[in-house]
Design a protein around this motif. Sequence first.
Motif, PDB file in Angstrom:
ATOM      1  N   SER A 160       1.174  24.425  20.104  1.00  0.00           N
ATOM      2  CA  SER A 160       0.717  24.582  21.482  1.00  0.00           C
ATOM      3  C   SER A 160      -0.217  25.771  21.659  1.00  0.00           C
ATOM      4  N   ARG A 161      -1.085  25.647  22.637  1.00  0.00           N
ATOM      5  CA  ARG A 161      -1.938  26.770  23.032  1.00  0.00           C
ATOM      6  C   ARG A 161      -1.189  27.703  23.977  1.00  0.00           C
ATOM      7  N   ARG A 162      -0.295  27.152  24.774  1.00  0.00           N
ATOM      8  CA  ARG A 162       0.479  27.948  25.722  1.00  0.00           C
ATOM      9  C   ARG A 162       1.691  28.577  25.034  1.00  0.00           C
ATOM     10  N   SER A 163       2.180  29.646  25.639  1.00  0.00           N
ATOM     11  CA  SER A 163       3.453  30.217  25.214  1.00  0.00           C
ATOM     12  C   SER A 163       4.560  29.640  26.090  1.00  0.00           C
ATOM     13  N   ALA A 164       5.809  29.823  25.682  1.00  0.00           N
ATOM     14  CA  ALA A 164       6.939  29.360  26.494  1.00  0.00           C
ATOM     15  C   ALA A 164       6.955  30.055  27.843  1.00  0.00           C
ATOM     16  N   GLY A 169       2.708  14.026  12.359  1.00  0.00           N
ATOM     17  CA  GLY A 169       2.064  15.198  12.915  1.00  0.00           C
ATOM     18  C   GLY A 169       3.007  16.325  13.273  1.00  0.00           C
ATOM     19  N   GLY A 170       2.449  17.332  13.986  1.00  0.00           N
ATOM     20  CA  GLY A 170       3.187  18.534  14.350  1.00  0.00           C
ATOM     21  C   GLY A 170       3.873  18.423  15.693  1.00  0.00           C
ATOM     22  N   THR A 171       4.092  19.582  16.368  1.00  0.00           N
ATOM     23  CA  THR A 171       4.879  19.595  17.605  1.00  0.00           C
ATOM     24  C   THR A 171       4.243  20.538  18.621  1.00  0.00           C
ATOM     25  N   ALA A 172       3.727  19.989  19.713  1.00  0.00           N
ATOM     26  CA  ALA A 172       3.134  20.788  20.793  1.00  0.00           C
ATOM     27  C   ALA A 172       3.980  20.641  22.057  1.00  0.00           C
ATOM     28  N   VAL A 173       5.243  21.041  21.956  1.00  0.00           N
ATOM     29  CA  VAL A 173       6.175  20.786  23.051  1.00  0.00           C
ATOM     30  C   VAL A 173       5.856  21.621  24.290  1.00  0.00           C
ATOM     31  N   TYR A 174       5.364  22.845  24.117  1.00  0.00           N
ATOM     32  CA  TYR A 174       5.046  23.667  25.292  1.00  0.00           C
ATOM     33  C   TYR A 174       3.905  23.053  26.095  1.00  0.00           C
ATOM     34  N   GLY A 216       6.174   6.340  33.531  1.00  0.00           N
ATOM     35  CA  GLY A 216       5.088   6.398  32.554  1.00  0.00           C
ATOM     36  C   GLY A 216       5.609   6.945  31.243  1.00  0.00           C
ATOM     37  N   LEU A 217       4.846   6.766  30.169  1.00  0.00           N
ATOM     38  CA  LEU A 217       5.227   7.243  28.841  1.00  0.00           C
ATOM     39  C   LEU A 217       4.161   8.198  28.314  1.00  0.00           C
ATOM     40  N   VAL A 218       4.606   9.384  27.902  1.00  0.00           N
ATOM     41  CA  VAL A 218       3.741  10.382  27.272  1.00  0.00           C
ATOM     42  C   VAL A 218       4.317  10.671  25.897  1.00  0.00           C
ATOM     43  N   THR A 219       3.487  10.642  24.872  1.00  0.00           N
ATOM     44  CA  THR A 219       3.940  10.956  23.521  1.00  0.00           C
ATOM     45  C   THR A 219       3.194  12.183  23.021  1.00  0.00           C
ATOM     46  N   PHE A 220       3.838  12.902  22.102  1.00  0.00           N
ATOM     47  CA  PHE A 220       3.167  14.095  21.579  1.00  0.00           C
ATOM     48  C   PHE A 220       3.614  14.385  20.155  1.00  0.00           C
ATOM     49  N   SER A 221       2.680  14.919  19.415  1.00  0.00           N
ATOM     50  CA  SER A 221       2.952  15.537  18.115  1.00  0.00           C
ATOM     51  C   SER A 221       2.156  16.838  18.176  1.00  0.00           C
ATOM     52  N   ASP A 222       1.112  16.990  17.360  1.00  0.00           N
ATOM     53  CA  ASP A 222       0.194  18.120  17.568  1.00  0.00           C
ATOM     54  C   ASP A 222      -0.867  17.765  18.599  1.00  0.00           C
ATOM     55  N   THR A 223      -0.933  16.481  19.000  1.00  0.00           N
ATOM     56  CA  THR A 223      -1.805  16.032  20.086  1.00  0.00           C
ATOM     57  C   THR A 223      -0.961  15.319  21.136  1.00  0.00           C
ATOM     58  N   ILE A 224      -1.535  15.138  22.313  1.00  0.00           N
ATOM     59  CA  ILE A 224      -0.810  14.530  23.436  1.00  0.00           C
ATOM     60  C   ILE A 224      -1.498  13.232  23.830  1.00  0.00           C
ATOM     61  N   GLN A 225      -0.703  12.164  23.971  1.00  0.00           N
ATOM     62  CA  GLN A 225      -1.227  10.859  24.363  1.00  0.00           C
ATOM     63  C   GLN A 225      -0.451  10.342  25.570  1.00  0.00           C
ATOM     64  N   GLU A 226      -1.091   9.478  26.348  1.00  0.00           N
ATOM     65  CA  GLU A 226      -0.416   8.811  27.469  1.00  0.00           C
ATOM     66  C   GLU A 226      -0.605   7.302  27.312  1.00  0.00           C
ATOM     67  N   PRO A 227       0.198   6.659  26.465  1.00  0.00           N
ATOM     68  CA  PRO A 227      -0.001   5.223  26.218  1.00  0.00           C
ATOM     69  C   PRO A 227       0.273   4.357  27.435  1.00  0.00           C
ATOM     70  N   VAL A 228       1.136   4.824  28.346  1.00  0.00           N
ATOM     71  CA  VAL A 228       1.441   4.046  29.554  1.00  0.00           C
ATOM     72  C   VAL A 228       1.423   4.977  30.764  1.00  0.00           C
ATOM     73  N   PRO A 229       0.392   4.892  31.598  1.00  0.00           N
ATOM     74  CA  PRO A 229       0.330   5.735  32.794  1.00  0.00           C
ATOM     75  C   PRO A 229       1.447   5.392  33.785  1.00  0.00           C
ATOM     76  N   LEU A 230       1.715   6.320  34.681  1.00  0.00           N
ATOM     77  CA  LEU A 230       2.741   6.158  35.705  1.00  0.00           C
ATOM     78  C   LEU A 230       2.419   4.963  36.600  1.00  0.00           C
ATOM     79  N   ALA A 231       3.368   4.022  36.688  1.00  0.00           N
ATOM     80  CA  ALA A 231       3.209   2.853  37.557  1.00  0.00           C
ATOM     81  C   ALA A 231       4.584   2.250  37.815  1.00  0.00           C
ATOM     82  N   GLU A 232       4.689   1.398  38.841  1.00  0.00           N
ATOM     83  CA  GLU A 232       5.977   0.786  39.149  1.00  0.00           C
ATOM     84  C   GLU A 232       6.470  -0.040  37.969  1.00  0.00           C
ATOM     85  N   ILE A 233       7.750   0.091  37.696  1.00  0.00           N
ATOM     86  CA  ILE A 233       8.341  -0.552  36.520  1.00  0.00           C
ATOM     87  C   ILE A 233       8.233  -2.070  36.609  1.00  0.00           C
ATOM     88  N   ARG A 234       8.178  -2.609  37.825  1.00  0.00           N
ATOM     89  CA  ARG A 234       8.071  -4.065  37.948  1.00  0.00           C
ATOM     90  C   ARG A 234       6.720  -4.574  37.438  1.00  0.00           C
TER      91      ARG A 234
END
Length: 562
Positions: free
Chosen positions: A493-497, A454-459, A419-437
């Motif tokens: 991020s809202r969370r700390s490391a 945008g920004g960076t919400a890596v945590y 699956g593919l997850v992208t992030f800046s200051d927000t988090i998106q899941e453009p492609v959910p987890l599924a078999e590559i075939r």
Amino acid sequence: MKKGQLLIVVIAVVAVAAIAILASGGSGGSSSKGDGPSSPPAGAITVDFAYSPEKAVLLDPLIRRFNGSEAKVDGRAVFVRGTNVASGDAQDRITRGRLKPVAWSPASSLWGRLLNFTADRPYVADENPSIVRTPLVIAMWEPMAKALGWPRKQVAWADILRLAQAKGGWASVGRPEFGRFKLVHTNPDFSTAGLSSVVAEYYAATGKKEGLQLKDLSGRARADVKAIEQSIVHYGDTTLFIADHLRSEGQAYASAVAMEEATLVDFNRHRGRQPKLVALYPKEGTFYSDNPFIVLRAPWVSAQQRRGAEAFQRYLAEQIDATTAARGGFRPAASDRQPVAPVSAENGVDPAQPARVLGLPEPRVLDALKRSWREDRKPANIALVVDTSGSMAESGRMENAKDGLRAFLKQVSPRDRVGLVTFSDTIQEPVPLAEIRSNGARLRQAIEGLVPDGGTAVYDVTAEAFAGVRRATSRDDRINAVVLLTDGEDTDSRRSADQVVRELSGQGDSATQVRVFTIAYSAGATGAKEALAAFARAAGGKAYSGDTDDIESVYRSISSFF
């Protein structure tokens, strides 16, 4: 210059000064003769030398000493520029023209044979001198080995393979307290130990000792090997990474590991509080890693570079005796020379073994075996997490990251769920987890459309992607992972490391463990490196650094774990 940038420069200068002091024996003075220059002298013949990582402890000081020895060819100084590259990765990159060394020392001659086959060119001579030798062993914790009858009984690959397939794990041999049987070997596309292990599995499944043929890679034998691979914890590019996890996690990490004897010796010499590993030399026989010194017969190698490489090879042959080889855990190059301590029983090995050496299959069989393994290996659940913050637009980082992601997708199996997850200051899941075939085309399309902003919400994204893979994982029939790339420090991020580390650590020794692999991408991620490394450690993964020049190699290296 900004204050943060100035601090980085000061730290770098201090680090360089510290390295210089260490290199000069801590005196702080100039290098003594034999330390070697750090760059080629004017007019020198430069010999690029690629070698497998487990030999770094042996070869690095010898390269420095050679460069300081004032060796000359045709009146010109010879300078060796060494780099360690996993054997299979080097073979693939040389085939594709991405790596062009003058000399190459993979762990085994089988990689030279494979290079000639895949490149369809005679780059490697039929015979090449060995630097050192070490056999492939099955490394097992001493209490577990004794449960199988060691040392009275010579354990066979067949014993290991039966235990790997037994539903009750160690309970099937009367030791339920040891729990699940966890087998680990490296990725055969990258590592000699991994490739030799899969060949040995086929030998055990067919009852052969040599002469493996294409027809042996099908039917019942292939089904048996596929079943064995389901017990694998994960793969990897080198046994050094696996040894590090054995030191930190002990018996919870693995029951048995296929590795070179040299790696086992090093582990036991620096095992901390972990139990001792012992080397099992399978009854059916095993392989030797002969660590050849290959001077490539390639168009990019000049006659003078060839002679320079040959001069370096002669130097190594003069310098590496049994004692020098043993310092790196190796045996001497000559098969009639006995190893010396620390290659000894004290460190878990038997210098009188192996009694039988298995024969290597032909290159076309090895190539087909690797393809079969890719289809049959344990499948994976993988969340690809990509930073799409505004800074990714700088210096071509986004476009090069896309190249890395494309390279990664070429390595996955049709049965892998990605699956593919992208992030800046927000988090998106453009492609959910599924078999590559089923979602491969959608993944590639989404990657092509990534736009930085945008920004960076890596945590936050680390924790949420990790949790997403955990929710999608209910059985232990897959390798589970998050592969995260970021080019900057967290800003949103809202969370700390520390909170993220606690969340990742909470899974413990789970049968469905999700490992986190992180990439600190470019200089902008310098401040994030410490947090990314902590995330990888907490989840049993690995932290990488990369830039626009090598990001494809980084992604390919991470792909070796699946």
